[in-house]
Design a protein around this motif. Structure first.
Motif, short mmCIF file in Angstrom:
data_model
loop_
_atom_site.label_atom_id
_atom_site.label_comp_id
_atom_site.label_asym_id
_atom_site.label_seq_id
_atom_site.Cartn_x
_atom_site.Cartn_y
_atom_site.Cartn_z
N VAL A 24 0.83 -1.20 0.00
CA VAL A 24 0.00 0.00 0.00
C VAL A 24 0.87 1.25 0.00
CG1 VAL A 24 -1.69 1.33 1.32
CG2 VAL A 24 -1.95 -1.14 1.11
N VAL A 25 1.90 1.27 0.83
CA VAL A 25 2.69 2.49 1.04
C VAL A 25 3.52 2.83 -0.19
CG1 VAL A 25 4.58 3.50 2.37
CG2 VAL A 25 2.75 2.27 3.53
N ILE A 26 4.16 1.84 -0.83
CA ILE A 26 5.04 2.13 -1.96
C ILE A 26 4.26 2.73 -3.14
CG2 ILE A 26 6.58 1.10 -3.67
CD1 ILE A 26 7.53 -0.82 -1.51
N ALA A 108 -12.11 -7.43 -2.61
CA ALA A 108 -12.66 -8.38 -1.65
C ALA A 108 -11.53 -9.05 -0.89
CB ALA A 108 -13.51 -9.42 -2.38
N GLY A 109 -11.37 -8.70 0.38
CA GLY A 109 -10.29 -9.24 1.20
C GLY A 109 -8.96 -8.55 1.02
N LEU A 110 -8.88 -7.54 0.17
CA LEU A 110 -7.63 -6.83 -0.08
C LEU A 110 -7.59 -5.54 0.74
CD1 LEU A 110 -7.26 -7.24 -3.95
CD2 LEU A 110 -6.16 -8.57 -2.14
N TRP A 263 -14.49 -1.02 -5.11
CA TRP A 263 -13.82 -1.84 -6.13
C TRP A 263 -14.80 -2.47 -7.12
CZ3 TRP A 263 -14.34 -3.93 -1.08
CH2 TRP A 263 -15.15 -5.06 -0.99
N LEU A 264 -16.10 -2.25 -6.98
CA LEU A 264 -17.08 -2.88 -7.85
C LEU A 264 -17.05 -2.24 -9.24
CD1 LEU A 264 -20.11 -3.11 -5.40
CD2 LEU A 264 -18.48 -4.91 -6.00
N GLY A 277 -10.40 -5.51 -9.09
CA GLY A 277 -11.05 -4.54 -8.22
C GLY A 277 -10.18 -3.33 -7.86
N PRO A 278 -8.90 -3.52 -7.52
CA PRO A 278 -8.07 -2.35 -7.21
C PRO A 278 -8.00 -1.32 -8.34
CG PRO A 278 -6.98 -4.35 -6.47
CD PRO A 278 -8.18 -4.79 -7.25
#
Length: 343
Positions: A24-26, A108-110, A263-264, A277-278
């Motif tokens: 996430v940070v990078i 989903a789950g991310l 993300w949908l 999704g991302p």
């Protein structure tokens, strides 16, 4: 703990958390760097200019040059400043911006931490960001910086109240503070459609919360020079800038999560479902950021009294009234409340 005992401990959960944080940070640091170029290119097109186009192909190396300039620039700390607090304030603002991304669901789950109080966590972190600003203004021991810090703090607190009422209105119909659950609730219809007035109000609150135009009063050059960060330079100023741009991306992602389905995909059809999704969340966040800078290139700046009047005399009563109406509807007409069955 002995050396042998240390190696017998299962470190994979900790390693997995570190990997998720880095994932996430990078990319976020790259986005924070290039959002300045994104902003200048948007405004250049709207104002019939070229924008940055010299450093690197199409100006793509401009953010790197700006970052390098701030890194090698000398730190200037006022002799009368409270030095420990002066140094801590920009770090606090930057760290809080990074912390808030822990609960943003990219799919989903991310997510780094899929806690059940994700909305409350975002609201609490945005409130804590006030401390970095007011400490920066106070520690500078400058009247201009202190006045800019107080104005920014009052601005953020005023619109956080309305943001809280808007979030509470959505929670009535989702039944959960979990951001992933809020996204799943929008599988059939995005919340921006049934709750369009709330979406517009929330978007305006985002502009005030992040001090974006037309509410960028901390940078009213004719009044406060540069607001709470007027005494900062070099890396310390860069931390404030990264925190400011990062908060713009963060609140745009929150808006996309609450009102645009996160993300949908736009339509639940085969070709669109193939897109991860991302990427959908990034695209929706980029659209919200585009609208923010579109307004910056279009609208004049508000006066401070107009800003406070809009927050306390318009948005607060209106958001409270909408909350009461939606609570009444949810209580007496349960068919309007979506129910999600979890196996």
């Amino acid at each position: 703990m002995t050396f042998q005992e240390f190696w017998t401990v299962d470190l994979w959960p900790l390693i997995w958390i570190v990997i998720k944080i880095l994932c996430v940070v990078i990319p976020l640091m790259g986005a924070v760097a290039y959002i300045s170029l994104y902003q200048r290119k948007i405004m250049a097109v709207m104002q019939l200019r070229k924008g940055p186009n010299v450093i690197g192909p199409w100006g793509l190396a401009q953010p790197l040059a700006d970052g390098l300039k701030l890194i090698v620039k000398e730190w200037v700390i006022p002799a009368v400043a409270d030095k420990p607090v002066f140094l801590i304030a920009p770090m606090l603002s930057f760290v809080l911006m990074l912390t808030a991304w822990a609960v943003i669901p990219f799919g989903a789950g991310l997510t780094v931490s899929n806690i059940n109080l994700g909305v409350l966590f975002i609201f609490a972190i945005s409130g804590l960001d006030v401390y970095g600003i007011v400490l920066a203004g106070w520690a500078s021991n400058s009247r201009y910086a202190f006045l800019g810090g107080l104005r920014t703090t009052a601005q953020m607190i005023s619109y956080e109240v309305s943001m809280g009422m808007i979030m509470a209105s959505l929670l009535i119909f989702t039944g959960s503070l979990n951001l992933s659950m809020i996204v799943v609730t929008q599988q059939h219809i995005w919340f921006i459609i049934p709750f369009f007035p709330l979406a517009i109000m929330f978007f305006i609150c985002i502009l005030a919360e992040t001090s974006r135009h037309p509410f960028d009063l901390p940078e009213a050059e004719s009044e406060l020079v540069a607001g709470y960060n007027v005494e900062y330079s070099g890396v310390l100023f860069a931390l404030f800038q990264m925190g400011e741009y990062g908060n713009t991306i963060l609140m745009s992602a929150v808006f996309a999560t609450l009102f645009l389905g996160g993300w949908l995909p736009i339509f639940d059809i085969a070709p669109l479902n193939w897109i991860p999704g991302p990427l959908w969340l990034i695209a929706k966040t980029a659209v919200v950021v585009f609208v923010i800078y579109w307004l910056q290139a279009t609208l004049p700046r508000f006066r401070y009294d107009q800003l406070m009047r809009l927050g306390w005399k318009v948005f607060l009563p209106l958001s409270l009234a909408i909350f009461i109406i939606l609570a009444f509807i949810a209580h007496y007409n349960l068919n309007l409340v979506p129910h999600i069955m979890i196996g």
